[in-house]
Design an enzyme around this catalytic site. Structure first.
Site, PDB file in Angstrom:
ATOM      1  N   HIS A 278       0.737  -1.115  -0.062  1.00  0.00           N
ATOM      2  CA  HIS A 278       0.139   0.096   0.072  1.00  0.00           C
ATOM      3  C   HIS A 278       0.823   1.134  -0.287  1.00  0.00           C
ATOM      4  O   HIS A 278       0.440   2.267  -0.315  1.00  0.00           O
ATOM      5  CB  HIS A 278      -1.207  -0.160   1.153  1.00  0.00           C
ATOM      6  CG  HIS A 278      -1.798   1.189   1.404  1.00  0.00           C
ATOM      7  ND1 HIS A 278      -1.311   2.323   1.964  1.00  0.00           N
ATOM      8  CD2 HIS A 278      -3.008   1.512   0.834  1.00  0.00           C
ATOM      9  CE1 HIS A 278      -2.299   3.436   1.918  1.00  0.00           C
ATOM     10  NE2 HIS A 278      -3.324   2.656   1.187  1.00  0.00           N
ATOM     11  N   CYS A 279       2.074   1.297   0.415  1.00  0.00           N
ATOM     12  CA  CYS A 279       2.691   2.501   0.755  1.00  0.00           C
ATOM     13  C   CYS A 279       3.519   3.020  -0.380  1.00  0.00           C
ATOM     14  O   CYS A 279       3.384   3.928  -0.839  1.00  0.00           O
ATOM     15  CB  CYS A 279       3.611   2.408   1.960  1.00  0.00           C
ATOM     16  SG  CYS A 279       2.903   2.112   3.591  1.00  0.00           S
ATOM     17  N   ILE A 280       4.468   2.311  -0.891  1.00  0.00           N
ATOM     18  CA  ILE A 280       5.406   2.732  -1.895  1.00  0.00           C
ATOM     19  C   ILE A 280       4.795   3.080  -3.095  1.00  0.00           C
ATOM     20  O   ILE A 280       5.380   4.129  -3.819  1.00  0.00           O
ATOM     21  CB  ILE A 280       6.676   1.714  -1.760  1.00  0.00           C
ATOM     22  CG1 ILE A 280       7.489   1.439  -0.680  1.00  0.00           C
ATOM     23  CG2 ILE A 280       7.751   2.351  -3.049  1.00  0.00           C
ATOM     24  CD1 ILE A 280       8.023   2.616  -0.041  1.00  0.00           C
ATOM     25  N   LEU A 282       1.720   3.966  -3.605  1.00  0.00           N
ATOM     26  CA  LEU A 282       0.689   5.031  -3.787  1.00  0.00           C
ATOM     27  C   LEU A 282       1.250   6.411  -2.859  1.00  0.00           C
ATOM     28  O   LEU A 282       0.676   7.429  -3.131  1.00  0.00           O
ATOM     29  CB  LEU A 282      -0.415   4.527  -2.844  1.00  0.00           C
ATOM     30  CG  LEU A 282      -0.996   3.249  -3.395  1.00  0.00           C
ATOM     31  CD1 LEU A 282      -2.034   2.644  -2.593  1.00  0.00           C
ATOM     32  CD2 LEU A 282      -1.320   3.245  -4.873  1.00  0.00           C
ATOM     33  N   ASP A 283       1.974   6.093  -1.620  1.00  0.00           N
ATOM     34  CA  ASP A 283       2.205   7.368  -0.959  1.00  0.00           C
ATOM     35  C   ASP A 283       2.649   8.568  -1.697  1.00  0.00           C
ATOM     36  O   ASP A 283       2.089   9.677  -1.465  1.00  0.00           O
ATOM     37  CB  ASP A 283       2.899   6.731   0.312  1.00  0.00           C
ATOM     38  CG  ASP A 283       2.152   5.834   1.318  1.00  0.00           C
ATOM     39  OD1 ASP A 283       1.021   5.582   1.241  1.00  0.00           O
ATOM     40  OD2 ASP A 283       2.756   5.487   2.410  1.00  0.00           O
TER      41      ASP A 283
END
Length: 440
Positions: A278-280, A282-283
């Site tokens: 989810h992080c890299i 999207l963030d």
């Protein structure tokens, strides 16, 4: 509370936190929320989780963990003695002293989808009471806490900083990381005022080794985006170098290992079939989206890194095609085994998995695809359910090529090498152990 004017509500809340009589609510019981809830319950807080996934709530009711990061014995102990409970209704949070919002914030058509944050804010706006602390942990763009969440809570007629406390504290949980759990990682906290910052810092200070306070929620929101953009850009850099190193006949892994011996000025990043989770992926896009909206220009490093990392699954597919050609096989009709379909090792999380993108693309080109992942029993590829297969035994060689996509735990690597005449190792799980292994 040194340096702050007297605030009766803050003093009462801090007192309840410090003597562990405060009730802590956690909204969202996924990869972030569940470890947070279990940790607070283990610290002696009565903790109430809220999630609309009935299966998750039912599992918690039975004391069963559905995440590999949360040990079932820990969770069972917390639920058996009543310290941890779960519900599908926000009404369970009535009377809570602190509520932590840990809901997903995906992208939708290139823009942040904050619908779950909005829903949580609307629901808590009907439950917020004087002296309550609300903390947003969900990753988002700078300004969300004050511009979106605050008005939803203040629709109650109460004022943030005066009647209740509001802060942002970015989640830093790394799924699958056995060295650093939620309780091992310092927390960054930024409140809408000093009282809110102090309230949130006091709460997190009960369960983490260190709390770092910043001037406002915006600084805290940007902190998380800086952390993940740093990783995003460096992963893109090393992936691009890996492509060029292969074209020049250079072993990128050996070069990175050598560079990592420098004791200063260098942090090793490793290439792979792309990024996931989810992080890299999207963030950094939250930051890019906010800058585009407010400043009408691009964050160029973020945009370039996005383009490079997005191309890696295609690069893996092309390399796979060439390796099959070298053995006299075409992609169409080839038997392919993918090892590891989680987005990284140590987790069952397949969100944005680059390995799944690779396998899906190979299927679209006519290959017959299986996968093996001890932590992921089944996946959906183009609407079809695939289940993890056992690795072949007894010298059987049923595949034309094996792709090692993630160095997943509990894999019999000897069986992997024996399963095909060529193994394409996209993550250096096998090193130089066998002449059949070709590294990215």
């Amino acid at each position: 509370m040194t340096g702050l004017p007297r605030h009766d509500g803050l003093e009462r809340l801090v007192g309840r936190i410090e003597d562990r009589t405060a009730v802590v609510g956690v909204v969202g019981l996924g990869y972030v929320g569940l470890p947070v809830a279990v940790t607070f319950s283990e610290a002696g807080f009565h903790t109430i989780g809220v999630d609309f996934d009935e299966a998750k709530v039912a599992a918690l009711g039975r004391g069963e963990s559905y995440l590999s990061d949360v040990d079932g014995e820990r969770l069972g102990a917390a639920t058996r003695d009543g310290r941890l409970s779960a519900s599908t209704s926000y009404n369970a949070l009535k009377g809570a002293d602190a509520v932590l919002i840990c809901v997903p914030t995906p992208l939708k058509e290139g823009a942040p989808d904050l619908s779950r944050v909005t829903s949580a804010g609307e629901a808590l706006g009907e439950l917020v009471q004087p002296g309550m602390l609300v903390v947003l942990e969900s990753t988002t763009y700078p300004g969300t806490t004050e511009e979106l969440l605050r008005p939803l809570l203040e629709a109650s007629g109460l004022t943030a900083g005066k009647d209740f406390f509001l802060a942002f504290s970015p989640e830093r949980i790394d799924p699958g990381n056995a060295l650093y759990s939620f309780a091992d990682i310092p927390k960054v906290v930024g409140g809408v005022d000093l009282a809110s910052t102090n309230a949130a810092a006091t709460l997190y200070g009960q369960v983490v080794p260190k709390v770092i306070t910043v001037s406002s929620p915006k600084e805290a929101e940007l902190t998380k985006l800086i952390e993940n953009t740093f990783r995003h850009v460096n992963i893109a850099l090393v992936n691009e170098l890996a492509v060029y190193a292969h074209e020049m006949g250079i072993d990128i892994w050996e070069s990175i290992e050598a560079a990592a011996t420098k004791p200063f000025g260098f942090i090793p990043f490793w290439p792979g079939p792309g990024w996931g989770g989810h992080c890299i992926p999207l963030d950094p896009s939250y930051l890019s989206w906010r800058v585009r909206r407010d400043r009408s220009h691009e964050v160029r490093f973020v945009e370039l890194a996005q383009a490079v990392n997005s191309e890696m699954p295609r690069h893996v597919v092309e390399r796979t095609s060439l390796l099959l050609n070298d053995t006299g096989k075409a992609v169409r009709g080839a038997r392919v085994l993918g090892v590891g379909v989680a987005y990284k090792s140590g987790t069952e999380d397949t969100r944005e998995s680059p390995g799944m993108k690779v396998l899906d693309s190979l299927r679209a080109r006519g290959a017959g695809v299986d996968y093996h992942d001890p932590l992921v029993p089944e996946i959906q590829l183009d609407g079809e359910t695939l289940r993890s297969v056992a690795l072949p035994e007894g010298g059987e060689v049923p595949y034309d090529i094996v792709l090692v996509l993630v160095p997943q735990e509990k894999v019999d690597w000897d069986a992997v090498v024996a399963a095909a005449p060529v193994v394409f190792d996209c993550c250096n799980a096998l090193g130089k152990r066998d002449p059949r292994v070709v590294r990215l």
